[in-house]
Design a protein around this motif. Structure first.
Motif, PDB file in Angstrom:
ATOM      1  N   VAL A  52       0.829  -1.203   0.000  1.00 45.48           N
ATOM      2  CA  VAL A  52       0.000   0.000   0.000  1.00 45.48           C
ATOM      3  C   VAL A  52       0.865   1.256   0.000  1.00 45.48           C
ATOM      4  CG1 VAL A  52      -1.595   1.361   1.419  1.00 45.48           C
ATOM      5  CG2 VAL A  52      -2.040  -1.064   1.023  1.00 45.48           C
ATOM      6  N   LEU A  53       1.897   1.275   0.839  1.00 40.11           N
ATOM      7  CA  LEU A  53       2.773   2.448   0.878  1.00 40.11           C
ATOM      8  C   LEU A  53       3.541   2.619  -0.432  1.00 40.11           C
ATOM      9  CD1 LEU A  53       4.238   2.295   4.502  1.00 40.11           C
ATOM     10  CD2 LEU A  53       2.565   3.924   3.592  1.00 40.11           C
ATOM     11  N   GLU A  54       4.008   1.519  -0.973  1.00 41.10           N
ATOM     12  CA  GLU A  54       4.828   1.575  -2.178  1.00 41.10           C
ATOM     13  C   GLU A  54       4.025   2.001  -3.402  1.00 41.10           C
ATOM     14  OE1 GLU A  54       7.642  -1.547  -4.695  1.00 41.10           O
ATOM     15  OE2 GLU A  54       7.468  -1.749  -2.515  1.00 41.10           O
ATOM     16  N   HIS A  55       2.749   1.623  -3.445  1.00 46.95           N
ATOM     17  CA  HIS A  55       1.940   1.885  -4.640  1.00 46.95           C
ATOM     18  C   HIS A  55       0.809   2.880  -4.380  1.00 46.95           C
ATOM     19  CE1 HIS A  55       3.931  -1.404  -6.784  1.00 46.95           C
ATOM     20  NE2 HIS A  55       3.772  -2.149  -5.699  1.00 46.95           N
ATOM     21  N   GLN A  56       0.893   3.633  -3.309  1.00 48.46           N
ATOM     22  CA  GLN A  56      -0.223   4.496  -2.918  1.00 48.46           C
ATOM     23  C   GLN A  56      -0.623   5.482  -4.017  1.00 48.46           C
ATOM     24  OE1 GLN A  56       0.934   7.714  -0.003  1.00 48.46           O
ATOM     25  NE2 GLN A  56       2.721   6.400   0.263  1.00 48.46           N
ATOM     26  N   ASN A  57       0.327   5.932  -4.792  1.00 45.06           N
ATOM     27  CA  ASN A  57       0.001   6.914  -5.838  1.00 45.06           C
ATOM     28  C   ASN A  57      -0.693   6.284  -7.047  1.00 45.06           C
ATOM     29  OD1 ASN A  57       1.147   9.025  -4.353  1.00 45.06           O
ATOM     30  ND2 ASN A  57       3.191   8.624  -5.193  1.00 45.06           N
ATOM     31  N   ASP A  58      -0.640   4.959  -7.118  1.00 45.14           N
ATOM     32  CA  ASP A  58      -1.249   4.260  -8.256  1.00 45.14           C
ATOM     33  C   ASP A  58      -2.549   3.554  -7.877  1.00 45.14           C
ATOM     34  OD1 ASP A  58       0.960   4.848 -10.028  1.00 45.14           O
ATOM     35  OD2 ASP A  58       2.105   3.380  -8.858  1.00 45.14           O
ATOM     36  N   LEU A  59      -2.880   3.528  -6.597  1.00 42.31           N
ATOM     37  CA  LEU A  59      -4.073   2.841  -6.122  1.00 42.31           C
ATOM     38  C   LEU A  59      -5.204   3.830  -5.906  1.00 42.31           C
ATOM     39  CD1 LEU A  59      -2.389   0.504  -3.465  1.00 42.31           C
ATOM     40  CD2 LEU A  59      -3.257  -0.182  -5.711  1.00 42.31           C
ATOM     41  N   VAL A  60      -6.427   3.330  -6.034  1.00 42.07           N
ATOM     42  CA  VAL A  60      -7.620   4.121  -5.740  1.00 42.07           C
ATOM     43  C   VAL A  60      -8.210   3.602  -4.432  1.00 42.07           C
ATOM     44  CG1 VAL A  60      -9.924   4.787  -6.508  1.00 42.07           C
ATOM     45  CG2 VAL A  60      -8.071   4.535  -8.185  1.00 42.07           C
ATOM     46  N   PHE A  61      -8.428   4.499  -3.481  1.00 44.51           N
ATOM     47  CA  PHE A  61      -8.935   4.112  -2.172  1.00 44.51           C
ATOM     48  C   PHE A  61     -10.410   4.489  -2.036  1.00 44.51           C
ATOM     49  CE2 PHE A  61      -4.373   4.658  -1.716  1.00 44.51           C
ATOM     50  CZ  PHE A  61      -4.014   3.499  -1.031  1.00 44.51           C
ATOM     51  N   PRO A  62     -11.177   3.667  -1.303  1.00 46.67           N
ATOM     52  CA  PRO A  62     -10.768   2.470  -0.599  1.00 46.67           C
ATOM     53  C   PRO A  62     -10.334   1.349  -1.564  1.00 46.67           C
ATOM     54  CG  PRO A  62     -12.894   3.241   0.217  1.00 46.67           C
ATOM     55  CD  PRO A  62     -12.594   3.996  -1.034  1.00 46.67           C
TER      56      PRO A  62
ATOM     57  N   GLN B   8      -7.833   5.464   2.946  1.00 49.91           N
ATOM     58  CA  GLN B   8      -6.752   6.445   3.097  1.00 49.91           C
ATOM     59  C   GLN B   8      -7.255   7.528   4.042  1.00 49.91           C
ATOM     60  OE1 GLN B   8      -5.364   9.172  -0.195  1.00 49.91           O
ATOM     61  NE2 GLN B   8      -3.554   7.849  -0.098  1.00 49.91           N
ATOM     62  N   ASP B   9      -6.689   7.552   5.243  1.00 50.98           N
ATOM     63  CA  ASP B   9      -7.024   8.503   6.315  1.00 50.98           C
ATOM     64  C   ASP B   9      -8.359   8.218   6.991  1.00 50.98           C
ATOM     65  OD1 ASP B   9      -4.636   9.943   5.884  1.00 50.98           O
ATOM     66  OD2 ASP B   9      -5.586  11.096   4.280  1.00 50.98           O
ATOM     67  N   ALA B  10      -9.324   7.653   6.298  1.00 51.29           N
ATOM     68  CA  ALA B  10     -10.622   7.353   6.905  1.00 51.29           C
ATOM     69  C   ALA B  10     -11.226   6.126   6.230  1.00 51.29           C
ATOM     70  CB  ALA B  10     -11.561   8.549   6.773  1.00 51.29           C
TER      71      ALA B  10
ATOM     72  N   ALA C 150       1.387   3.805   7.658  1.00 53.35           N
ATOM     73  CA  ALA C 150       1.329   5.267   7.718  1.00 53.35           C
ATOM     74  C   ALA C 150       2.635   5.842   7.212  1.00 53.35           C
ATOM     75  CB  ALA C 150       1.070   5.727   9.159  1.00 53.35           C
ATOM     76  N   ASP C 151       2.554   7.029   6.650  1.00 60.80           N
ATOM     77  CA  ASP C 151       3.755   7.768   6.281  1.00 60.80           C
ATOM     78  C   ASP C 151       3.556   9.210   6.728  1.00 60.80           C
ATOM     79  OD1 ASP C 151       2.004   8.877   4.442  1.00 60.80           O
ATOM     80  OD2 ASP C 151       2.865   7.836   2.711  1.00 60.80           O
ATOM     81  N   ASN C 152       4.342  10.126   6.223  1.00 61.50           N
ATOM     82  CA  ASN C 152       4.252  11.517   6.666  1.00 61.50           C
ATOM     83  C   ASN C 152       2.989  12.218   6.173  1.00 61.50           C
ATOM     84  OD1 ASN C 152       6.717  11.361   8.000  1.00 61.50           O
ATOM     85  ND2 ASN C 152       7.873  11.875   6.143  1.00 61.50           N
ATOM     86  N   ARG C 153       2.297  11.600   5.214  1.00 59.37           N
ATOM     87  CA  ARG C 153       1.118  12.246   4.637  1.00 59.37           C
ATOM     88  C   ARG C 153      -0.191  11.579   5.037  1.00 59.37           C
ATOM     89  NH1 ARG C 153       1.563  12.268  -1.565  1.00 59.37           N
ATOM     90  NH2 ARG C 153       2.182  10.098  -1.165  1.00 59.37           N
TER      91      ARG C 153
END
Length: 457
Positions: A99-109, A142-144, A318-321
Motif C-alpha cells: 500500500v505504501l509503495e503503490h499508494q500513488n497508483d491505487l484508488v482508495f478504498p 486512506q485517512d478514513a 502510515a507515512d508523513n502524509r
C-alpha cells in the motif's frame, strides 16, 4: 537411491485432494470478485527488519540467502537485517508495504483479496503447517474508512464460507471499545492483562482464568467474577447490551462499543441470516484491532479453533502524509482444506479433470483420435488421448482406474465414432462435434460429506 522421507509441515495433496483445495481457492476468488474485490499478489520475501516488527514471530521466520553467500562476503542474518530477506509468514506485512509503495497508483478504498502461500517455522500439528495457503480479504482506506465496512467484509466472507462443501459456520464478533469500556468501568487500569487472561479461556477454562485475573491482572474477586460473566455473554441479537449494563458496565466508550457491535450484527444478519453472533469472550487481537474483531467456527469441529479471523485496524500503515485504516478477514486455507479432507467433509467426484478418454485403435490411426479430442475440447469437454494403442480392455481399465467416465472410439475406415459409458457399459454411436456428456459428468464436482451438496469446477 535413499528412501524419501516426508517433510513434516509441508503438505502435498494427491490429485483428487488438490481438486478440493483448488475449489476452495476458486470459490474465494469468485465471491470476492462478485463483490468488487481485486486480486493482488505480492512477492514472497520481505526485508527481515520489516517482518520482525511484530516481535513475537521472530523465531518462526524463515531467512532467505544464497548457499554460498557467506563465502562471497554477503550479509548474514546477524550483520544487517535491513538487507537480509525472509519469507513472509502472513499477508498483512506485505500488504502494508504494498500500500505504501503503490499508494500513488491505487484508488482508495482499496478492495483487495490475496491467496498465496506463506511460511512459518512453527511446530507442525493437526491443521498447522510450515508452508500453507492463506486467503485474505481487506478493504483499505486512506485517512478514513466508514464503519459499515466492518459488516460488509464479514458478509462477503460469510458468503464465501456458505458456498463451500462443509457444515455451517458461525461468525463470532466483539469490539475493542465494548471490552475496554467494560473493563474500565469496573475499575481496571491494566486492561491488557485482562485481555491476556481471557484469551486463555478456551484452553484452560474459567476457573484457571479466574486465578490468572486475580494474580496477573490484580483483580478483586468481584472484578474477576464480572469479567468471566462478561465473557460468557453470547447473543444472536442486540440483547447483549442490557446484559453488559446489568453487570455494571457504563460510560461513553462502552456505549460506543455497544452501538458498533449492534450495527454489525444487524447488517450481517440482514444479508446472511443466522451466521453472526455477539461473543464477548473474544479477546485475541483486541490489543491490535481498533474496532470489531471476528472469529469463525465450523459446526461440529469447534476443536479446530477459529477457521477465519480478523477485524478493523486503524493503522495498517502510515507515512508523513497519510494513514491507512482497514478491515480484513483471513482464512488459513490449507488448514481448512486439511480438515475438509481428513474428516471426509469434501471430496472430488473423480480424481482427474478428464471426462473422456479417446482410445487409440493403433498408432497408424492415432491422428483420428487426436482429431476427435480436438473437437471435444473445442466445446469445453475435458479429454485426453490414450497413451498407448493397447488392447481396448486395457484402455478401459486405464480410464476406470483414473475415474474417467467415458471412453471414445474414433471410427476407422469410415466407421461411425462411438462413446462408451464405462460405469453402465452402454455404448452408442456419437459425433464429436455435437455429443454432450451429462452435466454432472462434464466437469469435476466437489461433493460434501453427506453427498447432498456439490459444486462443479
Amino acid at each position: 537411491m535413499a528412501k524419501i522421507a516426508a517433510l513434516s509441515g509441508f503438505p502435498e495433496w494427491l490429485p483428487a485432494e488438490r481438486l478440493v483445495e483448488q475449489h476452495v481457492i476458486d470459490v474465494f476468488r469468485e465471491v470476492a470478485e462478485l463483490h468488487g474485490f481485486s486480486g493482488i499478489e505480492t512477492r514472497a520475501v520481505e526485508p527481515l527488519e520489516q517482518l520482525l516488527r511484530k516481535g513475537e514471530i521472530d523465531k518462526e521466520v524463515y531467512v532467505l540467502r544464497r548457499l554460498h553467500a557467506e563465502e562471497e562476503g554477503a550479509e548474514t542474518v546477524g550483520e544487517d537485517r535491513s538487507r537480509t530477506l525472509g519469507l513472509h509468514f502472513d499477508l498483512t506485512v506485505p500488504l502494508a508495504r504494498y500500500v505504501l509503495e503503490h499508494q500513488n497508483d491505487l484508488v482508495f478504498p482499496l478492495r483487495r483479496f490475496q491467496i498465496q502461500k506463506v511460511w512459518r517455522g512453527e511446530r507442525p500439528q493437526d491443521g498447522r503447517f510450515r508452508e500453507f495457503y492463506q486467503a485474505d480479504l481487506d478493504v483499505i482506506g486512506q485517512d478514513a474508512l466508514p464503519g459499515h465496512i466492518e459488516a460488509e467484509v464479514a458478509v462477503v466472507m460469510a458468503e464465501i464460507l456458505d458456498r463451500l462443501p462443509m457444515p455451517s459456520v458461525t461468525i463470532h464478533a466483539n469490539t475493542r471499545r465494548l471490552s475496554e469500556g467494560f473493563f474500565r468501568s469496573i475499575g481496571f487500569e491494566d486492561r491488557s492483562a485482562v485481555l491476556r487472561s481471557l484469551d486463555k479461556l478456551p484452553k484452560i477454562g474459567p476457573e484457571a482464568v479466574r486465578e490468572l485475573l486475580l494474580t496477573e491482572a490484580a483483580a478483586s474477586p468481584e472484578q474477576a467474577d464480572a469479567c468471566l460473566a462478561f465473557a460468557s455473554i453470547r447473543t444472536r441479537d442486540g440483547s447483549f447490551a442490557q446484559q453488559v449494563r446489568d453487570l455494571g458496565g457504563s460510560g461513553e466508550m462502552l456505549e460506543q462499543g455497544i452501538a458498533e457491535l449492534n450495527s454489525v450484527l444487524e447488517r450481517v444478519e440482514a444479508s446472511v441470516p443466522g451466521v453472526i453472533m455477539a461473543d464477548l469472550s473474544i479477546a485475541r487481537g483486541l490489543d491490535y484491532y481498533t474496532g470489531t474483531v471476528f472469529e469463525t467456527f465450523l459446526a461440529g469441529h469447534e476443536s479446530l479453533g477459529s477457521i477465519c479471523s480478523g477485524g478493523r485496524y486503524d493503522s495498517l500503515a502510515a507515512d508523513n502524509r497519510h494513514t491507512y485504516p482497514g478491515v480484513g478477514l483471513s482464512i488459513g486455507l490449507s488448514r481448512l482444506v486439511s480438515r475438509l479432507l481428513s474428516a471426509d467433509l469434501a471430496s472430488a467426484s473423480r480424481s482427474v479433470p478428464t471426462c473422456v478418454l479417446v482410445s487409440v485403435a493403433d498408432e497408424q490411426h492415432r491422428h483420428l483420435s487426436e482429431a476427435s479430442a480436438r473437437a471435444l475440447r473445442a466445446r469445453g469437454i475435458p479429454c485426453e488421448v490414450a497413451p498407448t494403442a493397447a488392447k481396448f480392455g486395457k484402455q478401459i481399465r486405464y480410464a476406470d482406474r483414473r475415474g474417467i467416465p467415458f471412453l471414445w472410439f474414433p471410427g476407422v475406415d469410415g466407421a461411425v465414432d462411438q462413446v462408451k459409458d464405462i460405469r453402465s457399459g452402454e455404448q452408442l454411436d456419437a459425433d464429436s462435434s455435437i455429443w454432450e456428456p451429462p452435466a454432472e459428468d462434464r466437469t469435476v464436482r466437489i461433493l460434501g460429506g453427506d453427498a447432498t451438496g456439490s459444486a462443479s469446477r
